[in-house]
Structure formats: structure tokens, C-alpha cells
Design a protein around this motif. Structure first.
Motif, PDB file in Angstrom:
ATOM      1  N   THR A 281       0.758  -1.017   0.067  1.00 37.30           N
ATOM      2  CA  THR A 281       0.002  -0.110  -0.112  1.00 37.30           C
ATOM      3  C   THR A 281       0.853   1.103  -0.010  1.00 37.30           C
ATOM      4  OG1 THR A 281      -0.084  -0.022   2.329  1.00 37.30           O
ATOM      5  CG2 THR A 281      -1.858  -1.094   1.393  1.00 37.30           C
TER       6      THR A 281
ATOM      7  N   THR B 136       2.357   2.482   2.696  1.00 39.56           N
ATOM      8  CA  THR B 136       2.157   3.352   3.804  1.00 39.56           C
ATOM      9  C   THR B 136       3.469   3.142   4.642  1.00 39.56           C
ATOM     10  OG1 THR B 136       0.017   2.010   4.101  1.00 39.56           O
ATOM     11  CG2 THR B 136       1.100   2.913   5.947  1.00 39.56           C
TER      12      THR B 136
ATOM     13  N   GLU C 230      -0.910   7.641   8.037  1.00 39.82           N
ATOM     14  CA  GLU C 230      -1.029   7.170   6.455  1.00 39.82           C
ATOM     15  C   GLU C 230      -1.832   5.976   6.526  1.00 39.82           C
ATOM     16  OE1 GLU C 230       2.516   8.599   3.406  1.00 39.82           O
ATOM     17  OE2 GLU C 230       2.433   6.717   4.351  1.00 39.82           O
TER      18      GLU C 230
ATOM     19  N   THR D  66      -4.567   4.506   8.296  1.00 37.89           N
ATOM     20  CA  THR D  66      -6.119   4.484   7.904  1.00 37.89           C
ATOM     21  C   THR D  66      -6.596   4.665   6.464  1.00 37.89           C
ATOM     22  OG1 THR D  66      -6.677   5.323  10.315  1.00 37.89           O
ATOM     23  CG2 THR D  66      -8.439   5.595   8.533  1.00 37.89           C
ATOM     24  N   LEU D  67      -5.969   5.632   5.795  1.00 31.99           N
ATOM     25  CA  LEU D  67      -6.476   6.101   4.572  1.00 31.99           C
ATOM     26  C   LEU D  67      -5.791   4.734   3.477  1.00 31.99           C
ATOM     27  CD1 LEU D  67      -7.532   7.590   2.250  1.00 31.99           C
ATOM     28  CD2 LEU D  67      -5.291   8.943   2.123  1.00 31.99           C
ATOM     29  N   LYS D  68      -4.372   4.360   3.869  1.00 25.91           N
ATOM     30  CA  LYS D  68      -3.912   3.532   2.886  1.00 25.91           C
ATOM     31  C   LYS D  68      -4.116   1.904   2.848  1.00 25.91           C
ATOM     32  CE  LYS D  68      -0.035   6.339   0.934  1.00 25.91           C
ATOM     33  NZ  LYS D  68       1.182   6.406   0.779  1.00 25.91           N
TER      34      LYS D  68
ATOM     35  N   GLN E  90      -7.016   1.188   4.951  1.00 25.40           N
ATOM     36  CA  GLN E  90      -8.189   0.713   5.096  1.00 25.40           C
ATOM     37  C   GLN E  90      -8.660   0.375   6.334  1.00 25.40           C
ATOM     38  OE1 GLN E  90      -9.927  -0.555   1.013  1.00 25.40           O
ATOM     39  NE2 GLN E  90      -7.742   0.018   0.050  1.00 25.40           N
TER      40      GLN E  90
ATOM     41  N   THR F  35      -8.525   0.928  10.676  1.00 28.48           N
ATOM     42  CA  THR F  35      -8.414   2.006  11.898  1.00 28.48           C
ATOM     43  C   THR F  35      -7.211   1.461  12.881  1.00 28.48           C
ATOM     44  OG1 THR F  35     -10.187   0.716  13.111  1.00 28.48           O
ATOM     45  CG2 THR F  35     -10.682   2.747  11.684  1.00 28.48           C
TER      46      THR F  35
END
Length: 186
Positions: free
Chosen positions: A165, A167, A172, A174-176, A178, A180
Motif C-alpha cells: 500500500t 504506507t 497514512e 487509516t487511508l492506505k 483501509q 483503523t
């Protein structure tokens, strides 16, 4: 991105019956150390036959090992203030929470994420997302259902996910990834 992976094996279906804990430290995107400890569980010498069939740890293996409360001062520094990752984190962190509560020990200040959850989001459409299937897919060798090996495999899998990803930091994640990061004390 630094993190610590954690894995528990339990003696019985009760979540406060850990008989082994494994941790793997990842520093600067490299596996730095893997450690494990056998634990004499609260319910000793009672072990559930199904649990023994899964991990192979028997009462005789832990007869002279410390209780979780005795071991905690050794383990806590590895977890305190860290990002902790487990595969199927709901199990491992329920073992940690329940065992600490049983011994009236406060939770460490730590954050956690689940490699099962982010694997489902990253590698969509696989037939299975258990640790063994994912490790087979990524050619990660390990001895399944032993805490040190499982925590090491989780660390290797997490590193593959971070690379896949792109990351590079917790900000980064949470976004990359996906997924928490949750505070353990919540």
C-alpha cells in the motif's frame, strides 16, 4: 513505521487462560526481535483438549512457568506506548484485556490494529484470510499456533501490506491500509 505484533495461545476457551504469549518487534521496517514466554494459566492444571490439539502446549509444559501476573513486568515494556498488531485482534486483545482484568492490572497505554481486517481490505477476493492462508499466499514460513511463530508471521505479513500500500507512517495507515488504529484503553 515501528510496531509490535502479539499473539496468544490459551489453555481453555476462557479468555483469561493464556498459556503462551509471543511478541515481535519491528523497527525501521525490519523485524528486530521475536520473543515468547510460556505461562502457567490461572486454571492450571486444567487444559481443554481442543486447545491442546491446536497448539500442543500441555500442563506439564507450563508447570514451572510464571503466572501472567509474574510475567507482566517483563512483557509490559514491549507493549507500553506501542502500536500493536495482531491477526484477528479481537481474540488476542480480548485475551490481554480479560487477563489483565482478572489480575487487576491496568491496561498499557497502547494502540492496536488488526492484520485480518486490513488484509481483507487490501487483498480483496481471496478465498480465506486466516493467517495460514495469507502466509501461504505470501510465502511466509511459520509454525502455526505457536505464539512466537504466529507473531513473527503477523509481522512479516504486516510488512508486506505496508509495502503493497506504500504506507510509511501511522498517519497514512487509516487511508492506505483501509483500517483503523484504536486505543487499547478505550
Amino acid at each position: 513505521m515501528d510496531f509490535v505484533t502479539i499473539d496468544f495461545e490459551t489453555a481453555t476457551p476462557q479468555r483469561d487462560s493464556p498459556c503462551e504469549i509471543g511478541i515481535t518487534l519491528v523497527r525501521d521496517r525490519q523485524i528486530a526481535e521475536t520473543k515468547s514466554w510460556l505461562i502457567k494459566p490461572l486454571y492450571y492444571p486444567h487444559f481443554n483438549h481442543f486447545n491442546v490439539a491446536v497448539h500442543g502446549i500441555k500442563p506439564a509444559d507450563v508447570a514451572h512457568q510464571p503466572s501472567f501476573a509474574e510475567l507482566w513486568p517483563v512483557v509490559k515494556p514491549y507493549l507500553e506506548g506501542q502500536l500493536l498488531i495482531a491477526h484477528n485482534a479481537s481474540f488476542d486483545f480480548s485475551v490481554l484485556r480479560k487477563t489483565l482484568a482478572t489480575y487487576n492490572i491496568p491496561l498499557p497505554a497502547a494502540r492496536f490494529a488488526c492484520s485480518l481486517k486490513f488484509s481483507r481490505n487490501i487483498w480483496k477476493g481471496l478465498a480465506a484470510y486466516d493467517l495460514k492462508s495469507l502466509c501461504n499466499m505470501h510465502r511466509i514460513n511459520f509454525l502455526h499456533h505457536r505464539a512466537a511463530s504466529d507473531s513473527h508471521a503477523c509481522a512479516a505479513l504486516t510488512l508486506k501490506a505496508l509495502d503493497f500500500t506504500g504506507t510509511r507512517s501511522e498517519t497514512e495507515f487509516t487511508l492506505k491500509m483501509q483500517s483503523t488504529i484504536t486505543h487499547l484503553c478505550k
